[in-house]
Design a protein around this motif. Structure first.
Motif, PDB file in Angstrom:
ATOM      1  N   UNK A 283      -3.552 -19.077 -24.113  1.00 11.33           N
ATOM      2  CA  UNK A 283      -4.759 -19.384 -24.315  1.00 11.33           C
ATOM      3  C   UNK A 283      -5.732 -18.166 -24.572  1.00 11.33           C
ATOM      4  N   UNK A 284      -6.776 -18.249 -25.160  1.00  7.10           N
ATOM      5  CA  UNK A 284      -7.565 -16.970 -25.010  1.00  7.10           C
ATOM      6  C   UNK A 284      -8.086 -16.789 -23.517  1.00  7.10           C
ATOM      7  N   UNK A 285      -8.715 -15.607 -23.329  1.00 10.08           N
ATOM      8  CA  UNK A 285      -8.867 -15.298 -21.990  1.00 10.08           C
ATOM      9  C   UNK A 285     -10.232 -15.916 -21.745  1.00 10.08           C
ATOM     10  N   UNK A 286     -10.567 -16.222 -20.526  1.00  5.59           N
ATOM     11  CA  UNK A 286     -11.906 -16.412 -20.210  1.00  5.59           C
ATOM     12  C   UNK A 286     -12.324 -17.745 -19.458  1.00  5.59           C
ATOM     13  N   UNK A 287     -11.391 -18.711 -19.898  1.00 11.28           N
ATOM     14  CA  UNK A 287     -12.060 -20.163 -19.336  1.00 11.28           C
ATOM     15  C   UNK A 287     -10.816 -20.992 -19.368  1.00 11.28           C
ATOM     16  N   UNK A 288     -10.843 -21.735 -18.055  1.00 11.88           N
ATOM     17  CA  UNK A 288      -9.714 -22.633 -18.056  1.00 11.88           C
ATOM     18  C   UNK A 288      -9.983 -23.937 -18.957  1.00 11.88           C
ATOM     19  N   UNK A 289      -8.921 -24.644 -19.074  1.00  7.03           N
ATOM     20  CA  UNK A 289      -8.922 -25.944 -19.723  1.00  7.03           C
ATOM     21  C   UNK A 289      -8.734 -25.970 -21.186  1.00  7.03           C
ATOM     22  N   UNK A 290      -8.262 -24.828 -22.028  1.00 10.15           N
ATOM     23  CA  UNK A 290      -8.273 -24.591 -23.369  1.00 10.15           C
ATOM     24  C   UNK A 290      -6.816 -24.950 -23.800  1.00 10.15           C
ATOM     25  N   UNK A 291      -6.579 -25.442 -25.124  1.00 14.35           N
ATOM     26  CA  UNK A 291      -5.665 -26.049 -25.488  1.00 14.35           C
ATOM     27  C   UNK A 291      -4.490 -24.796 -25.833  1.00 14.35           C
TER      28      UNK A 291
ATOM     29  N   UNK B 179       5.872 -14.255 -17.621  1.00 10.84           N
ATOM     30  CA  UNK B 179       4.812 -14.838 -16.859  1.00 10.84           C
ATOM     31  C   UNK B 179       3.964 -15.653 -17.655  1.00 10.84           C
ATOM     32  N   UNK B 180       3.951 -16.849 -17.795  1.00  8.50           N
ATOM     33  CA  UNK B 180       3.018 -17.632 -18.781  1.00  8.50           C
ATOM     34  C   UNK B 180       1.652 -17.952 -18.045  1.00  8.50           C
ATOM     35  N   UNK B 181       0.607 -17.632 -18.885  1.00  7.90           N
ATOM     36  CA  UNK B 181      -0.970 -17.928 -18.277  1.00  7.90           C
ATOM     37  C   UNK B 181      -1.474 -19.008 -19.289  1.00  7.90           C
ATOM     38  N   UNK B 182      -1.831 -20.054 -19.032  1.00  9.61           N
ATOM     39  CA  UNK B 182      -2.646 -20.846 -19.727  1.00  9.61           C
ATOM     40  C   UNK B 182      -1.850 -22.301 -20.239  1.00  9.61           C
ATOM     41  N   UNK B 183      -2.512 -23.232 -19.835  1.00  5.50           N
ATOM     42  CA  UNK B 183      -2.097 -24.590 -20.269  1.00  5.50           C
ATOM     43  C   UNK B 183      -0.640 -25.024 -20.136  1.00  5.50           C
ATOM     44  N   UNK B 184      -0.290 -24.471 -18.675  1.00  9.72           N
ATOM     45  CA  UNK B 184       1.212 -24.724 -18.244  1.00  9.72           C
ATOM     46  C   UNK B 184       1.065 -26.073 -17.558  1.00  9.72           C
ATOM     47  N   UNK B 185       1.603 -27.189 -18.173  1.00  7.48           N
ATOM     48  CA  UNK B 185       1.744 -28.726 -17.810  1.00  7.48           C
ATOM     49  C   UNK B 185       3.047 -29.138 -18.099  1.00  7.48           C
ATOM     50  N   UNK B 186       3.080 -30.551 -17.819  1.00  7.20           N
ATOM     51  CA  UNK B 186       4.168 -31.251 -18.239  1.00  7.20           C
ATOM     52  C   UNK B 186       4.246 -31.416 -19.689  1.00  7.20           C
TER      53      UNK B 186
ATOM     54  N   UNK C  22       1.947 -20.136 -14.370  1.00 11.23           N
ATOM     55  CA  UNK C  22       0.812 -20.273 -13.764  1.00 11.23           C
ATOM     56  C   UNK C  22       0.117 -21.553 -14.056  1.00 11.23           C
ATOM     57  N   UNK C  23      -0.279 -22.284 -12.923  1.00 11.18           N
ATOM     58  CA  UNK C  23      -0.636 -23.599 -13.160  1.00 11.18           C
ATOM     59  C   UNK C  23      -2.127 -23.788 -12.505  1.00 11.18           C
ATOM     60  N   UNK C  24      -2.963 -24.442 -13.176  1.00 15.24           N
ATOM     61  CA  UNK C  24      -4.398 -24.545 -12.876  1.00 15.24           C
ATOM     62  C   UNK C  24      -4.817 -25.893 -12.819  1.00 15.24           C
ATOM     63  N   UNK C  25      -5.847 -26.182 -13.819  1.00 16.27           N
ATOM     64  CA  UNK C  25      -6.452 -27.719 -13.921  1.00 16.27           C
ATOM     65  C   UNK C  25      -5.421 -28.635 -14.392  1.00 16.27           C
ATOM     66  N   UNK C  26      -4.861 -28.622 -15.419  1.00 21.77           N
ATOM     67  CA  UNK C  26      -3.763 -29.499 -15.855  1.00 21.77           C
ATOM     68  C   UNK C  26      -2.699 -29.545 -15.381  1.00 21.77           C
TER      69      UNK C  26
END
Length: 238
Positions: A142-150, A176-183, A198-202
């Motif tokens: 995802x582009x840098x800066x904010x969580x929750x991006x597609x 290492x993957x950063x951005x929208x890592x989820x099921x 890297x896992x965050x909100x989703x």
């Protein structure tokens, strides 16, 4: 960062800041490490965590801490991060290519793992001259800066290229993957060649109101994806 087959790091910018101490106790027991986003409000239009945050939580955790420097002048942040006791420092390729070797030597000389991070629009060729010196390549999906991006699906090709180049040249970096890592993305990322996530909100914090249950769900979802991918790979080699 541990060198097991796959590591799941937690993006601490997504945690509940009203309950940091209790959440860290759970994360320390359940997950593989921590990802700390440091932003200067200039390189990306947001400000999240800081070296002081890393320093404050260091006595409470033993798992590895990865610092992601989303800053225009990463050299200004190296000493504070080193003094905070982090384990890996990952500046952005877009910010260090005028003094990349000096920056990497400084990080390594402090006994820290050397990371490099690529924005989605930055080609892998941009860092090809020093890939032999890095321990971890972080690919932003995802582009840098904010969580929750597609998720940006074009990044799968970059991951494949990074894996192929590592095998061809005998490099040792982990992907290492950063951005929208989820099921919804684990399988495609694993198949492309990602090592760590890297896992965050989703991928974690939204899974359950109880963080320990959320961790268990996160790991179960990830393991399901791993099993599917490994099953297909075994079938293809049969």
């Amino acid at each position: 960062m541990e060198t097991k087959k796959h590591n799941i790091l937690v993006s601490l910018m997504c945690m509940d800041f009203l309950d940091i101490k209790e959440q860290l106790k759970i994360l320390e027991e359940e997950m593989d490490g921590y990802h700390i986003d440091i932003m200067d409000g200039h390189f990306c239009k947001n400000i999240t965590l800081s070296p002081d945050f890393a320093k404050a939580i260091r006595p409470a955790v033993k798992k590895p801490m990865d610092v992601h420097l989303m800053t225009t002048n990463p050299s200004d942040w190296l000493d504070p991060c080193i003094e905070a006791g982090v384990d890996m420092i990952s500046p952005h390729a877009e910010t260090i290519n005028t003094n990349a070797y000096r920056t990497m030597q400084y990080i390594a000389g402090a006994g820290k793992k050397v990371g490099i991070t690529l924005n989605p629009a930055t080609a892998l060729s941009y860092i090809e001259h020093y890939l032999n010196r890095i321990d971890v390549m972080t690919i932003m999906t995802v582009d840098v800066g904010f969580a929750g991006q597609k998720f940006i699906p074009e990044m799968l090709d970059k991951i494949r290229q990074a894996k192929a180049l590592r095998e061809e040249k005998g490099y040792h970096y982990r992907i290492l993957i950063d951005g929208s890592c989820n099921k919804n993305t684990y399988e495609m990322l694993l198949e492309a060649g990602a090592d760590d996530f890297i896992v965050g909100g989703s991928g974690l914090f939204s899974l359950h109101e109880d963080l320990r249950e959320a961790c268990k769900l996160c790991k179960a979802q990830f393991q399901e994806a791993v099993s599917k991918v490994e099953g297909r790979e075994s079938a293809n080699h049969a």
